[in-house]
Design an enzyme around this catalytic site. Structure first.
Site, PDB file in Angstrom:
ATOM      1  N   GLU A   1       0.838  -1.196   0.000  1.00  0.00           N
ATOM      2  CA  GLU A   1       0.000   0.000   0.000  1.00  0.00           C
ATOM      3  C   GLU A   1       0.875   1.249   0.000  1.00  0.00           C
ATOM      4  O   GLU A   1       0.407   2.344   0.247  1.00  0.00           O
ATOM      5  CB  GLU A   1      -0.994  -0.010   1.160  1.00  0.00           C
ATOM      6  CG  GLU A   1      -0.376  -0.120   2.534  1.00  0.00           C
ATOM      7  CD  GLU A   1      -1.448  -0.112   3.617  1.00  0.00           C
ATOM      8  OE1 GLU A   1      -1.982  -1.199   3.874  1.00  0.00           O
ATOM      9  OE2 GLU A   1      -1.738   0.948   4.179  1.00  0.00           O
TER      10      GLU A   1
ATOM     11  N   CYS B   1      -3.301  -4.601   3.954  1.00  0.00           N
ATOM     12  CA  CYS B   1      -2.198  -5.415   4.464  1.00  0.00           C
ATOM     13  C   CYS B   1      -2.179  -6.845   3.944  1.00  0.00           C
ATOM     14  O   CYS B   1      -1.338  -7.629   4.352  1.00  0.00           O
ATOM     15  CB  CYS B   1      -2.227  -5.426   5.992  1.00  0.00           C
ATOM     16  SG  CYS B   1      -1.962  -3.790   6.676  1.00  0.00           S
TER      17      CYS B   1
ATOM     18  N   HIS C   1      -1.400 -11.813  10.588  1.00  0.00           N
ATOM     19  CA  HIS C   1      -1.131 -10.383  10.425  1.00  0.00           C
ATOM     20  C   HIS C   1      -0.945  -9.796  11.818  1.00  0.00           C
ATOM     21  O   HIS C   1      -1.616 -10.193  12.769  1.00  0.00           O
ATOM     22  CB  HIS C   1      -2.283  -9.702   9.691  1.00  0.00           C
ATOM     23  CG  HIS C   1      -2.067  -8.216   9.592  1.00  0.00           C
ATOM     24  ND1 HIS C   1      -0.952  -7.680   8.989  1.00  0.00           N
ATOM     25  CD2 HIS C   1      -2.794  -7.164  10.051  1.00  0.00           C
ATOM     26  CE1 HIS C   1      -1.005  -6.359   9.075  1.00  0.00           C
ATOM     27  NE2 HIS C   1      -2.117  -6.017   9.708  1.00  0.00           N
TER      28      HIS C   1
END
Lengths: 386, 135, 361
Positions: free
Chosen positions: C94, C126, C249
């Site tokens: 990103e 993400c 994550h």
């Protein structure tokens, strides 16, 4: 081949000349040189300049300056070889006169560095290096000289202030030159306290960028005006030699090979050895260049050039006076015009017109200009002739 | 913007692709097509390992145009393991002091400041202390 | 559960026609570290809890392209394949350096993968990195290509003073996906769970992202990670104890710890891949750089579950099984722990300069 005589010399002060343009600078030097030559009129103009196209947005200086100096009709062109531009123009003028094709050649070194801010001037000067493989890495000529000095001091175990004698001598000499940018001797302790520019070079190891123009009018001895007022100075030897453009492409970056060859060739042409000269106007854009130039000219073995700076041997009364009117360091560094200043100053010495900076009984001078770290080296032997 | 000038050099700049002389095996960077060692033609591409050591270095405070945002930076001459000496910046020094003889390895980084929001980004080789030396 | 139900569960899995796996992997973490206490010193007078210890900060000459190049070179060093055999170079991020112009072509050129290759940039907050991995699995698993390179890399943005400023780090990983037989870790299956959940975003032309603060937790991060993980257990008929490692994550230290707990994993199963306390949240790189740390130490036969999360929102879950081919691979390039150990601490002022937060115009 008949002797080529430097019949006239002229120069402007070297400094930041905010209110004077490139063409006005050039005109001042041209007028001074023509007057000094007893009114001799040039039939050709060779302009030594490096950066007018970039910093002054002006190309085609030959036509511009011939026009502005009231010399319309003569042949004129720019010669460019980075810091050696004006020295190369002097060589071209010498060749033109010696060939018989040109009777009186006006050689003008002119550079205006103060019209742009320092970052732009650094970028422009770096164009004299290999743009794609040196300048693009963020190299400046100062940084490059610093890297040479760093390695040199490392390899030859040079003490911390081992190169200081070069700028200190230049500043002592510059005090006697009315055209010099800095006219004040510098104390060793002042040098030791100076701010670093690019370690190990401090501000006294780097010649200051400035504006300036100097001119020489060349002719053959038989064409001199009657009653010519000065002792005759001839161009007894002249040589221009190239090396790799990029410093990193050399087998040994600590050797100025082109400088060595051009000294050898110019001296051979003059029928002398380097040790026969009375003074050496070398290209001290950076202190380390002085050491390497002395080695290249054969005055020192490799790695020992710095020792000349230790005990007054290079002062006006020493064994080999250098930078006698301040050199690039104290007179200032007007880019591609520098070689014309060096030659003009050597002529002043040989004529006995150097004032407080006069080297006694100077008969023969070695003058050398460098483009970059001797990627181009142009050497002249000037001497008094009968 | 010098677009084609940078574009032409991308292979050399991004990855240290030079040339090898087929006649005397000299490795050349930058590529120059005529071997300086033997004078023969040298046009075969050669991928350098990117390993080398610092030959000399200095700090640049008065940066040229386009480099000011990264100043002060360390400029060096690096002796590549395969032979050539090249000019390049040192990067990722952290608190480490550069030194002559320091082992370094090539990384591809932004050569110029990226603060011009409209301009193209120029990437090329720099060198950093070999990671194994750091850890 | 009836057999039909199980078939239905199984059908939701993304499984390749032919076995695929990771043949080479590489991490990258920049050298500089900003301690979270430095952010607190500036913005909260040092009060309040800290979400991590410190985060990685890229140097002035680094961006997603340069960082991806280094991770890709590490992956190639471990895969020991010719870069011209790659048929895809995909970079998920990103923080692509250009708004329009691929990062992937820069990477492909630098590693020598041009010209016979796919190249594209992926974006899904993400999880752009795992998105690229799943696509690479399809590319290789259908035998359209023998090798495909998938990268997740970020130089994450956090508005000065925002909660994200403590954690928004820089780093990521690259994976060369190839035939199962050549793999150091076979990817047995993957599963993706996606809904429209606006927990975090960055609008066109905005420099810093916005986020829903506490809304980013339950309905976003936890819902997607646990749904994906549970679906994976069900579809593959596995339990937490079948896995040697799990990695998620990791936007801060607590979230992945709690997600692991919710899925039934023990702290020791998630410890190896939990890098966020020491390098911060590397966004597209966060779950997958954790995977590289696991691969650096994993033994043949060990199973790994990885679940990414991308705001917006979605999770990709993958089950990997380490093979004999792992032997000797970690040493072929800089390991993830070696990158983390290469550490120079900076203060907030240096951080502000390095991240371009000083206005020069």
């Amino acid at each position: 081949m008949s002797k080529v005589i430097i019949a006239g010399i002229g120069q402007t002060p070297v400094n930041e000349q905010w209110d004077v343009s490139l063409r006005e600078l050039g005109l001042q030097a041209i007028e001074a040189a023509m007057q000094d030559a007893g009114g001799l009129r040039p039939t050709a103009l060779y302009v030594g300049n490096m950066l007018a196209g970039t910093l002054s947005r002006q190309a085609h200086l030959g036509a511009l300056l011939a026009d502005f100096a009231g010399l319309i009709g003569i042949e004129a062109a720019t010669i460019e070889a980075a810091g050696a531009s004006a020295a190369m123009a002097l060589r071209v003028g010498m060749l033109a006169v010696a060939s018989g094709q040109v009777d009186a050649a006006l050689v003008l070194g002119v550079e205006k560095l103060s019209d742009q801010v320092p970052a732009q001037v650094e970028s422009a000067l770096a164009m004299g290096s290999d743009t794609d493989y040196e300048a693009e890495q963020g190299l400046t000529l100062t940084a490059q000289a610093a890297m040479i000095a760093q390695r040199y001091m490392h390899e030859y175990k040079v003490p911390e202030y081992g190169l200081a004698g070069f700028p200190l001598t230049a500043h002592a000499n510059g005090a006697h030159n009315p055209n010099a940018m800095f006219r004040k001797a510098v104390k060793p302790e002042t040098y030791a306290k100076a701010g670093m520019v690019s370690a190990p070079l401090n501000m006294f190891d780097v010649a200051p960028n400035a504006d300036g123009a100097a001119a020489l009018l060349l002719t053959r001895a038989d064409l001199l005006p009657s009653g010519f007022p000065h002792p005759l100075v001839e161009i007894a030897g002249s040589s221009a030699v190239t090396d790799t453009l990029a410093l990193h492409d050399r087998p040994d970056p600590l050797t100025f090979n082109a400088a060595r060859l051009s000294v050898e060739r110019a001296c051979a042409q003059a029928g002398i050895l380097p040790k026969d000269v009375d003074l050496f106007e070398l290209f001290d854009a950076f202190s380390i260049y002085s050491a390497l130039s002395l080695e290249a000219a054969g005055f020192s073995p490799k790695g020992e050039g710095w020792k000349w700076a230790q005990d007054g041997a290079i002062s006006l009364t020493g064994e080999l006076p250098i930078s006698t009117l301040g050199g690039l360091k104290a007179r200032g560094f007007p880019g591609g015009a520098t070689g014309a200043y060096q030659a003009v100053e050597a002529v002043l010495q040989l004529r006995g017109q150097a004032g407080g900076a006069q080297v006694k009984n100077a008969k023969t001078a070695l003058v050398q200009s460098l483009g970059g770290p001797a990627s181009t080296a142009v050497t002249h032997v000037l001497r008094i002739t009968g | 913007m010098d677009i084609p000038r940078h574009w032409r050099l991308k292979k050399q700049r991004y990855a240290l692709v030079g040339e090898v002389c087929e006649h005397c095996d000299a490795k050349l960077f930058p590529p120059r097509d005529i071997c300086p060692e033997c004078g023969e033609e040298a046009k075969t591409l050669f991928q350098f390992s990117g390993k080398g050591e610092v030959y000399s270095y200095t700090a640049v405070y008065e940066a040229p145009e386009g480099y000011a945002e990264q100043a002060p930076y360390t400029l060096a001459m690096v002796k590549l393991d395969e032979g050539p000496l090249i000019t390049a910046q040192l990067t990722d020094l952290g608190a480490q002091k550069p030194a002559i003889g320091m082992p370094v390895e090539m990384v591809t980084r932004l050569l110029r400041s990226a603060t011009d929001e409209r301009g193209m980004l120029i990437y090329g080789y720099k060198f950093r202390p070999a990671v194994a030396q750091v850890a | 559960m009836t057999e039909n139900d199980h078939d239905h569960e199984h059908a939701r899995l993304l499984k390749t026609e032919h076995p695929v796996g990771i043949v080479g992997y590489g991490a990258y973490v920049p050298r500089y570290r900003l301690p979270a206490r430095e952010v607190a010193r500036i913005w909260t007078n040092g009060t309040g809890g800290l979400p991590i210890e410190e985060k990685s900060v890229p140097g002035l000459d680094e961006d997603v392209a340069t960082m991806s190049i280094e991770a890709a070179r590490n992956a190639l060093a471990r895969a020991q394949i010719n870069p011209s055999d790659l048929r895809a170079v995909w970079v998920g991020s990103e923080s692509h350096p250009y708004a329009v112009k691929p990062t992937s072509t820069i990477v492909a050129e630098a590693i020598g993968a041009v010209p016979s290759t796919q190249a594209a940039d992926w974006e899904f907050a993400c999880k752009a990195g795992t998105e690229a991995m799943v696509a690479a699995m399809g590319f290789v698993g259908s035998q359209m290509a023998r090798y495909a390179l998938a990268i997740g890399m970020d130089t994450a943005q956090g508005r000065p003073g925002d909660a994200l400023e403590y954690t928004a780090g820089a780093g990521g990983a690259a994976f060369i996906i190839g035939p199962g037989d050549d793999s150091l870790a076979e990817i047995e299956s993957s599963y993706s769970f996606v809904t429209d959940t606006p927990d975090f975003w960055r609008r066109q032309y905005a420099i810093y992202p916005e986020h829903g603060q506490r809304f980013t937790g339950e309905p976003a991060y936890f819902k997607h990670i646990t749904s994906a993980g549970e679906a994976m257990f069900e579809a593959t008929n596995t339990k937490p104890e079948d896995y040697a490692y799990a990695v998620f994550h990791q936007p801060n230290t607590k979230f992945p710890q709690r997600a692991g707990q919710m899925l039934g994993f023990k702290p020791e199963q998630i410890a190896t891949g939990l890098l966020v306390p020491r390098i911060g949240n590397t966004y597209s790189g966060a779950a997958i750089i954790g995977l590289t740390a696991i691969l650096d130490v994993a033994k043949p036969g060990e199973r790994i579950m990885m679940v990414s999360f991308g705001s917006g929102a979605g999770s990709d879950a993958m089950v990997l099984r380490v093979t004999d081919k792992i032997a000797g691979k970690p040493q072929l390039a800089t390991t993830t722990e070696e990158y983390i150990a290469r550490r120079t601490e900076i203060d907030y002022a240096e951080y502000v300069r390095m991240r371009g937060k000083l206005t020069m115009k």
